[in-house]
Write an enzyme that holds these catalytic residues in place. Structure first.
Site, short mmCIF file in Angstrom:
data_model
loop_
_atom_site.label_atom_id
_atom_site.label_comp_id
_atom_site.label_asym_id
_atom_site.label_seq_id
_atom_site.Cartn_x
_atom_site.Cartn_y
_atom_site.Cartn_z
N ASP A 20 -101.12 43.32 -8.29
CA ASP A 20 -102.54 43.11 -7.99
C ASP A 20 -102.62 42.26 -6.72
O ASP A 20 -102.46 41.04 -6.78
CB ASP A 20 -103.24 42.41 -9.16
CG ASP A 20 -104.73 42.20 -8.89
OD1 ASP A 20 -105.18 42.45 -7.74
OD2 ASP A 20 -105.44 41.78 -9.82
N HIS A 181 -114.43 28.23 -10.33
CA HIS A 181 -115.17 29.50 -10.48
C HIS A 181 -115.46 29.84 -11.94
O HIS A 181 -116.24 30.75 -12.23
CB HIS A 181 -114.38 30.66 -9.86
CG HIS A 181 -114.13 30.50 -8.39
ND1 HIS A 181 -115.15 30.34 -7.49
CD2 HIS A 181 -112.98 30.47 -7.65
CE1 HIS A 181 -114.64 30.20 -6.26
NE2 HIS A 181 -113.33 30.27 -6.34
N ASP A 218 -113.09 22.96 -1.52
CA ASP A 218 -112.43 24.26 -1.51
C ASP A 218 -113.23 25.21 -0.61
O ASP A 218 -114.43 25.04 -0.44
CB ASP A 218 -112.38 24.80 -2.95
CG ASP A 218 -111.57 26.08 -3.08
OD1 ASP A 218 -110.41 25.99 -3.53
OD2 ASP A 218 -112.08 27.18 -2.75
N TYR A 402 -92.96 31.13 11.84
CA TYR A 402 -93.25 29.84 11.24
C TYR A 402 -94.42 30.00 10.30
O TYR A 402 -95.32 30.78 10.56
CB TYR A 402 -93.60 28.81 12.31
CG TYR A 402 -92.44 28.54 13.19
CD1 TYR A 402 -91.53 27.54 12.87
CD2 TYR A 402 -92.22 29.32 14.32
CE1 TYR A 402 -90.44 27.32 13.67
CE2 TYR A 402 -91.12 29.10 15.13
CZ TYR A 402 -90.23 28.09 14.80
OH TYR A 402 -89.15 27.87 15.58
#
Ligand code: Q9C
Ligand code: ZN
Length: 770
Positions: A20, A181, A218, A402
């Site tokens: 997924d 959430h 967030d 990187y």
């Protein structure tokens, strides 16, 4: 500061068992990387380490419980409250331009009791788990999910226990799965139980705390937290999030700025939608200074919970933002002046999977910005002895390129800030983007009716309340700029050249020094605050004393020797901050400033309180920003010489600090801050403490405070403690700014905002004062 770190290895057990692409970024390694980084940096050892416990089902039920009978949907109808509230404004009254149903689970359907459902997942087969996962948006279940999610919620509860019982001052819960959430009866966006929401309810129920501020930094909107508290005025929820006019997951109309909460909770949901990617340090700082902090001070929380996701940092391909790790130390420090420093950070996500450069275009732009705006000390001017370690933000990855480790760096930055370490100076140009200012303006417009500190300073809304563009439909815009080998190679080259040039500040071995000219028995200080015995060599002191007759006097001369010695310690990177008492603040300040400028400091921010005038013959070369805070003076004598009145109200004082002093300070990017409390400074101890605490930010913690001897022992003590990282005492009850205070502020902003972009607010200045 005692900082608790709550973690349990078993939280790494859950993982994705099938293919997924949407969910594969939520991996155990992201948590272990952060933990390892904390260990390597010696930070874990400095913390009080607590093993997470599982939250009980009753505790989970504080948030995750069945709807009351008769409720038609899960929002806005909490137990214990009659369903007589006005219909949810967003669903009915505002034009519908985005689907309201995306991300909503179970509406109109009878779902089994959520916690029992989750309990049952422990015994499901992979196929059954996959089928159940498919009923939610961006969620996967594993047989260990229930255990992990209970540990995650339990870790947040333990942290709250530690902080509210005084076992720790603050702390960080390193958890997985994330929570913000998650909704009353629905998993969503990798989140199973809403860790932070449960912690907030628990703090109220178990510890009798009333007002709680939740700061969700967030990059995604924590719609779960919003729904849980949307009608509740005891929990103020602030979230900024990538929104792009509704074209970013979770594509919710109610993530916009005009979603302010419902019923009694109106004004207690503060959404700041970012409508463009690439938001960086200046944008995040502007959001805190101009939106979150004014509201937060007015709210006066007793506890601060952080939904600490780091997908909002540079290098995260989901977020596509550019804030560098040290920015999160600054955000943390800013929150630590609230709620007596009771700050609990709970991890949401540590950022998305690294390793591929395809999604890291934002990182490159950020890197280039780093170089363009590199402050003087990174060029080797400061510290003189160059003890600066070169710490790479980037590390080689298997593809030969990187990848950013910014996520684990961010966690370290927050933990360091919680521990009281000074935050490294913010890198990059401190110029907010126009789109960020538009977002901030839209929040002001929506929130002004609810918050004195916003409507007092704000104008009538000039933009529409909503930043949602009806003509734009949600579309699957793939994150990341140009893809393909060429772009990737270019990205890699830029990043690798950054390796050589990015320097991170190292924390000086001594955090705070106090140098007194007379012994003060009544002074109570933390044991780590050092009393400075040494003085600068007499020749050096004598040379400077010639500048002013007053400096040759006994005590003044002694103080001068001590302050020069302290300044040397700061410029050499041995000491972070310090306080010196002197009988003559004005000439001493002048000497410190001149010595600082000639011995390594490129830019000095000088905050003079009381009767202290800027030396008239000081070069106006842009290397000194002189700010007076005193009396009723409001004048911008030049770009680098500003006088601000001292307000008698808490609201006025806070506005002055948040809307003027800190934007100037962060915009100037000084490598030294001098604060001088001169004759008749008029500041109350808590005001001086708040100012000093916040001025630790702009120059990487390099703050030298001069206090004229007439000041009290208490003042010196409280200043030493805040410089050492302790929270400042409360300013007392919030009182509205006076019309004069606001007039002064608006006047100064009007004069200065062209040169100092951190002051900008996109307001029509002449309309401001009512
Ligand atoms: N194509 C947290 O950061 N991605 N969750 C959906 C749609 C879901 C993020 C992408 C992201 C969930 C805690
Ligand atoms: Zn997120």
């Amino acid at each position: 500061m005692r900082t608790a770190l709550v973690y349990h290895e078993e939280m790494t057990a859950a993982r994705l068992l099938w293919d997924d692409p949407e969910c594969e970024i939520e991996r155990p390694e992201r948590l272990t990387a952060a933990v390892e980084r904390l260990q390597q940096g010696g930070l874990e050892q400095r913390c009080l380490q607590l093993a997470a416990r599982e939250a009980s089902e009753a505790e989970l039920g504080l948030v995750h419980r069945s709807d009351p009978p008769g409720a038609t949907h899960h929002r806005g109808h909490r137990l214990g409250r009659a369903s007589t509230q006005p219909a949810p404004v967003l669903k009915t009254e505002l034009p519908t331009c985005l689907s309201f149903t995306t991300g909503w689970m179970g509406e109109g359907t009878v779902s089994p009791e959520y916690v029992s459902l989750l309990r049952g997942t422990q015994a499901l087969s992979t196929e059954e788990l996959q089928a159940l996962s498919g009923q939610y948006d961006a969620v996967y279940f594993h047989p260990s999910t229930f255990h992990c999610a209970r540990l995650a919620a339990g870790a947040a509860l333990q942290l709250v226990d530690a902080v509210l019982t005084g076992t720790a001052h603050n702390g960080f819960a390193l958890v997985r799965p994330p929570g913000h959430h998650s909704q009353r009866a629905a998993a969503n966006g990798f989140c199973v139980f809403n860790n932070v929401a449960i912690a907030a309810r628990y703090a109220q129920k178990q510890h009798g705390v009333c007002r709680i501020l939740i700061v969700d930094w967030d990059v995604h909107h924590g719609q779960g937290i919003q729904y849980i508290f949307e009608d509740d005025p005891s929990v103020l929820y602030f979230s900024w999030h990538r929104y792009e006019h509704g074209r970013f997951w979770p594509y919710l109309r109610e993530s916009d700025a005009d979603a302010v909460g419902l019923g009694p909770g109106r004004g207690f949901t503060v959404n700041l939608p970012w409508n463009q990617v690439g938001m960086g340090n200046a944008d995040y700082m502007a959001a805190f200074l101009h939106v979150l902090l004014p509201v937060a001070f007015e709210f006066d929380p007793e506890l601060v919970l952080i939904s600490a996701g780091f997908d909002s940092a540079i290098g995260d391909p989901e977020g596509q933002m550019q804030a560098t790790p040290e920015c999160f130390a600054h955000l943390t420090q800013l929150l630590q002046v609230l709620a007596g420093g009771r700050v609990c950070a709970v991890l949401e996500v540590t950022g998305s999977k690294g390793g591929s450069l395809a999604g890291c275009q934002g990182a490159v732009r950020g890197g280039l910005l780093y170089l363009a705006g590199r402050p003087a000390w990174a060029g080797g001017t400061l510290p003189r002895s160059q003890p600066c370690l070169v710490v790479s933000l980037f590390s080689p990855c298997s593809q030969g390129g990187y990848h950013l480790e910014s996520l684990s760096q961010c966690v370290c930055m927050v933990v360091k800030a919680l521990l009281g370490d000074p935050a490294p100076p913010l890198l990059g140009p401190m110029v907010p983007q126009h789109s960020a200012l538009e977002s901030i303006q839209s929040v002001w417009a929506a929130q002004a009716p609810h918050w004195t500190s916003l409507w007092q300073q704000g104008s009538t809304p000039t933009l529409s309340l909503s930043t949602c563009s009806p003509e734009r439909r949600p579309s699957a815009v793939s994150p990341g700029g140009p893809k393909g080998k060429a772009a990737e190679a270019q990205t890699s080259a830029v990043l690798s050249s950054l390796l050589d040039q990015l320097h991170l500040y190292t924390t000086p071995p001594v955090r705070t020094v106090i140098a007194l000219t007379a012994p003060a028995a009544a002074l109570v200080l933390p044991p780590e605050v050092l009393h400075q015995e040494g003085s600068a060599p007499p020749e050096e002191t004598q040379a400077w004393a010639r500048l002013h007759e007053a400096l040759t006097q006994d005590t003044a001369f002694t103080a001068l020797g001590k302050v020069l010695h302290l300044l040397n310690g700061i410029l050499d990177g041995q000491v972070s901050s310090g306080i010196v008492t002197t009988p003559v603040a004005a000439p001493t300040l002048e000497v410190v400033l001149r010595q600082g400028l000639s011995h390594g400091a490129q830019r000095v921010f000088c905050v003079a309180l009381g009767q202290l005038d800027r030396p008239p013959d000081l070069a106006n070369d842009g290397r000194t920003l002189w700010l007076n805070i005193r009396g009723k003076e409001a004048a911008a004598l030049s770009t680098f010489h500003v006088s601000v009145p001292l307000s008698g109200t808490t609201g006025g004082f806070l506005s002055c600090i948040l809307a003027l002093v800190l934007p100037l300070a962060y915009g100037f990017q000084p490598d030294l801050v001098l604060v001088a409390l001169g004759p008749a400074h008029g500041l109350q101890d808590p005001q001086a403490a708040l100012l000093a605490a916040l001025l630790r930010g702009p120059a990487g913690g390099r703050v030298l405070v001069l206090v004229e001897q007439e000041s009290t022992c208490q003042l010196v003590g409280v200043l030493a403690r805040v410089l050492h990282g302790e929270p400042p005492p409360s300013l007392g009850p919030f009182s509205m700014a006076s019309p004069d205070d606001l007039q002064a502020l608006v006047h100064l902003r009007g004069q200065l905002e062209a040169q100092w972009e951190m002051l900008q607010l996109l307001l029509e200045c002449h309309e401001l004062v009512a």
